[in-house]
Design a protein around this motif. Structure first.
Motif, PDB file in Angstrom:
ATOM      1  N   THR A   1       0.925  -1.164   0.072  1.00 44.96           N
ATOM      2  CA  THR A   1       0.147  -0.213  -0.199  1.00 44.96           C
ATOM      3  C   THR A   1       0.805   1.435   0.058  1.00 44.96           C
ATOM      4  OG1 THR A   1      -0.161   0.223   2.270  1.00 44.96           O
ATOM      5  CG2 THR A   1      -1.698  -1.206   1.521  1.00 44.96           C
ATOM      6  N   THR A   2       0.225   2.482  -0.357  1.00 42.26           N
ATOM      7  CA  THR A   2       1.161   3.769  -0.261  1.00 42.26           C
ATOM      8  C   THR A   2       1.766   3.964   1.057  1.00 42.26           C
ATOM      9  OG1 THR A   2      -0.217   4.596  -1.926  1.00 42.26           O
ATOM     10  CG2 THR A   2       0.872   6.231  -0.678  1.00 42.26           C
ATOM     11  N   ASP A   3       0.780   3.665   2.249  1.00 43.67           N
ATOM     12  CA  ASP A   3       1.460   3.861   3.491  1.00 43.67           C
ATOM     13  C   ASP A   3       2.514   2.723   3.900  1.00 43.67           C
ATOM     14  OD1 ASP A   3      -0.301   5.828   4.015  1.00 43.67           O
ATOM     15  OD2 ASP A   3      -1.625   4.664   5.191  1.00 43.67           O
ATOM     16  N   GLU A   4       2.402   1.728   3.371  1.00 43.95           N
ATOM     17  CA  GLU A   4       3.440   0.466   3.701  1.00 43.95           C
ATOM     18  C   GLU A   4       4.929   1.025   2.808  1.00 43.95           C
ATOM     19  OE1 GLU A   4       0.740  -3.533   4.155  1.00 43.95           O
ATOM     20  OE2 GLU A   4       1.692  -2.850   2.300  1.00 43.95           O
ATOM     21  N   LEU A   5       4.518   1.274   1.713  1.00 45.51           N
ATOM     22  CA  LEU A   5       5.939   1.814   0.802  1.00 45.51           C
ATOM     23  C   LEU A   5       6.411   3.085   1.515  1.00 45.51           C
ATOM     24  CD1 LEU A   5       7.740   0.971  -1.269  1.00 45.51           C
ATOM     25  CD2 LEU A   5       6.342   2.271  -2.859  1.00 45.51           C
ATOM     26  N   ALA A   6       5.655   4.025   1.813  1.00 46.81           N
ATOM     27  CA  ALA A   6       5.930   5.182   2.475  1.00 46.81           C
ATOM     28  C   ALA A   6       7.038   4.682   3.685  1.00 46.81           C
ATOM     29  CB  ALA A   6       5.044   6.287   2.810  1.00 46.81           C
ATOM     30  N   ARG A   7       6.535   3.822   4.390  1.00 48.01           N
ATOM     31  CA  ARG A   7       7.320   3.548   5.657  1.00 48.01           C
ATOM     32  C   ARG A   7       8.598   2.687   5.386  1.00 48.01           C
ATOM     33  NH1 ARG A   7       7.745  -1.050   7.634  1.00 48.01           N
ATOM     34  NH2 ARG A   7       5.854  -1.972   6.550  1.00 48.01           N
ATOM     35  N   ARG A   8       8.689   1.814   4.215  1.00 47.09           N
ATOM     36  CA  ARG A   8       9.826   1.231   3.782  1.00 47.09           C
ATOM     37  C   ARG A   8      10.971   2.072   3.213  1.00 47.09           C
ATOM     38  NH1 ARG A   8       6.917  -3.573   0.968  1.00 47.09           N
ATOM     39  NH2 ARG A   8       8.171  -2.871  -0.754  1.00 47.09           N
ATOM     40  N   VAL A   9      10.172   3.153   2.423  1.00 50.04           N
ATOM     41  CA  VAL A   9      11.199   4.051   1.880  1.00 50.04           C
ATOM     42  C   VAL A   9      11.745   4.916   3.029  1.00 50.04           C
ATOM     43  CG1 VAL A   9      11.404   6.335   0.648  1.00 50.04           C
ATOM     44  CG2 VAL A   9      10.178   4.083  -0.207  1.00 50.04           C
ATOM     45  N   GLY A  10      11.016   5.328   4.110  1.00 53.72           N
ATOM     46  CA  GLY A  10      11.274   6.117   4.998  1.00 53.72           C
ATOM     47  C   GLY A  10      12.509   5.466   5.949  1.00 53.72           C
ATOM     48  N   GLU A  11      12.353   4.348   5.918  1.00 51.15           N
ATOM     49  CA  GLU A  11      13.344   3.336   6.759  1.00 51.15           C
ATOM     50  C   GLU A  11      14.640   3.111   6.051  1.00 51.15           C
ATOM     51  OE1 GLU A  11      11.009   0.056   7.910  1.00 51.15           O
ATOM     52  OE2 GLU A  11       9.865   0.892   9.582  1.00 51.15           O
ATOM     53  N   ALA A  12      14.502   3.087   4.782  1.00 47.55           N
ATOM     54  CA  ALA A  12      15.836   3.089   3.831  1.00 47.55           C
ATOM     55  C   ALA A  12      17.105   3.781   4.287  1.00 47.55           C
ATOM     56  CB  ALA A  12      15.564   3.069   2.392  1.00 47.55           C
ATOM     57  N   LYS A  13      18.072   3.424   4.072  1.00 45.61           N
ATOM     58  CA  LYS A  13      19.408   4.228   4.334  1.00 45.61           C
ATOM     59  C   LYS A  13      19.415   5.200   2.953  1.00 45.61           C
ATOM     60  CE  LYS A  13      23.971   4.052   5.870  1.00 45.61           C
ATOM     61  NZ  LYS A  13      24.530   3.565   7.063  1.00 45.61           N
ATOM     62  N   PHE A  14      19.296   4.739   1.849  1.00 45.36           N
ATOM     63  CA  PHE A  14      19.261   5.655   0.603  1.00 45.36           C
ATOM     64  C   PHE A  14      18.218   5.471  -0.162  1.00 45.36           C
ATOM     65  CE2 PHE A  14      23.543   4.905   1.894  1.00 45.36           C
ATOM     66  CZ  PHE A  14      24.218   6.129   1.917  1.00 45.36           C
ATOM     67  N   VAL A  15      17.753   6.729  -0.770  1.00 46.50           N
ATOM     68  CA  VAL A  15      16.652   6.648  -1.577  1.00 46.50           C
ATOM     69  C   VAL A  15      16.929   7.471  -2.838  1.00 46.50           C
ATOM     70  CG1 VAL A  15      14.306   7.687  -1.634  1.00 46.50           C
ATOM     71  CG2 VAL A  15      14.868   6.780   0.128  1.00 46.50           C
ATOM     72  N   SER A  16      16.406   7.140  -4.007  1.00 51.16           N
ATOM     73  CA  SER A  16      16.560   7.864  -5.263  1.00 51.16           C
ATOM     74  C   SER A  16      15.450   8.769  -5.422  1.00 51.16           C
ATOM     75  CB  SER A  16      16.896   6.858  -6.463  1.00 51.16           C
ATOM     76  OG  SER A  16      16.843   7.723  -7.736  1.00 51.16           O
ATOM     77  N   LEU A  17      15.730  10.220  -5.240  1.00 51.86           N
ATOM     78  CA  LEU A  17      14.676  11.229  -5.463  1.00 51.86           C
ATOM     79  C   LEU A  17      14.798  11.430  -6.770  1.00 51.86           C
ATOM     80  CD1 LEU A  17      12.704  13.210  -4.298  1.00 51.86           C
ATOM     81  CD2 LEU A  17      14.485  14.800  -3.989  1.00 51.86           C
ATOM     82  N   VAL A  18      13.435  11.415  -7.403  1.00 51.56           N
ATOM     83  CA  VAL A  18      13.467  11.722  -9.017  1.00 51.56           C
ATOM     84  C   VAL A  18      12.648  13.002  -8.944  1.00 51.56           C
ATOM     85  CG1 VAL A  18      12.562  11.086 -11.157  1.00 51.56           C
ATOM     86  CG2 VAL A  18      13.629   9.381  -9.635  1.00 51.56           C
ATOM     87  N   THR A  19      13.295  14.085  -9.623  1.00 51.98           N
ATOM     88  CA  THR A  19      12.650  15.398  -9.743  1.00 51.98           C
ATOM     89  C   THR A  19      12.514  15.726 -11.128  1.00 51.98           C
ATOM     90  OG1 THR A  19      14.564  16.300  -9.613  1.00 51.98           O
ATOM     91  CG2 THR A  19      13.231  16.457  -7.408  1.00 51.98           C
ATOM     92  N   TYR A  20      11.852  16.576 -11.869  1.00 46.00           N
ATOM     93  CA  TYR A  20      11.687  16.734 -13.265  1.00 46.00           C
ATOM     94  C   TYR A  20      12.106  18.016 -13.722  1.00 46.00           C
ATOM     95  CZ  TYR A  20       9.111  12.593 -12.547  1.00 46.00           C
ATOM     96  OH  TYR A  20       8.646  11.370 -12.427  1.00 46.00           O
TER      97      TYR A  20
END
Length: 144
Positions: A7-26
């Motif tokens: 779910t969106t909430d589950e993935l947001a939690r997993r992304v928030g716990e990740a050490k690194f995240v790829s942030l895509v902007t345009y």
């Protein structure tokens, strides 16, 4: 990961716990630009603490769409890793910037201290910072 998309909430939690995240902007032409970032969870949102003059800040001010994907230190993502689509706003209130800095310091510990110290030495002082507040909106799953 299971066959079922998070779910969106589950993935947001997993992304928030990740050490690194790829942030895509345009960019103006619509092309996507990914950059590895540290992020932290702040209520339902994800936040990043970044230099005010960073290109990603300029792109978010013009186009609030963002994509967050768990990644490695260099921003490399697994091609089947689900993406978290959302919108971002730039916050520059000193109390918000200081609070998010503390969230990052707590999450990343010694690594935060080392990296920010090196950045300050190289830049001959601390660069002004802002917060990118990202509100998750939907999950985009990728098939194998």
């Amino acid at each position: 990961m299971s066959d079922q998309s998070p779910t969106t909430d589950e993935l947001a939690r997993r992304v928030g716990e990740a050490k690194f995240v790829s942030l895509v902007t345009y960019k103006r032409d619509g092309s996507a630009v990914g950059a590895p970032m540290w992020v932290a969870q702040d209520g339902p949102d994800l936040v990043a603490w970044t230099p005010t003059e960073a290109w990603k800040v300029k792109r978010v001010r013009r186009d609030p769409r963002v994509v967050l994907i768990r990644s490695g230190r260099a921003g490399k993502v697994d091609p089947v890793e689900p993406s978290l689509l959302g919108t971002a706003v730039v916050e520059d209130a000193p109390e918000t910037v200081a609070r998010v800095e503390q969230l990052m310091r707590r999450k990343y510990g010694l690594e935060f201290i080392l990296i920010t110290t090196i950045e300050a030495v190289v830049a001959r002082g601390r660069k002004p910072r802002v917060v990118l507040r990202m509100s998750p909106q939907q999950v985009e799953s990728k098939g194998v």
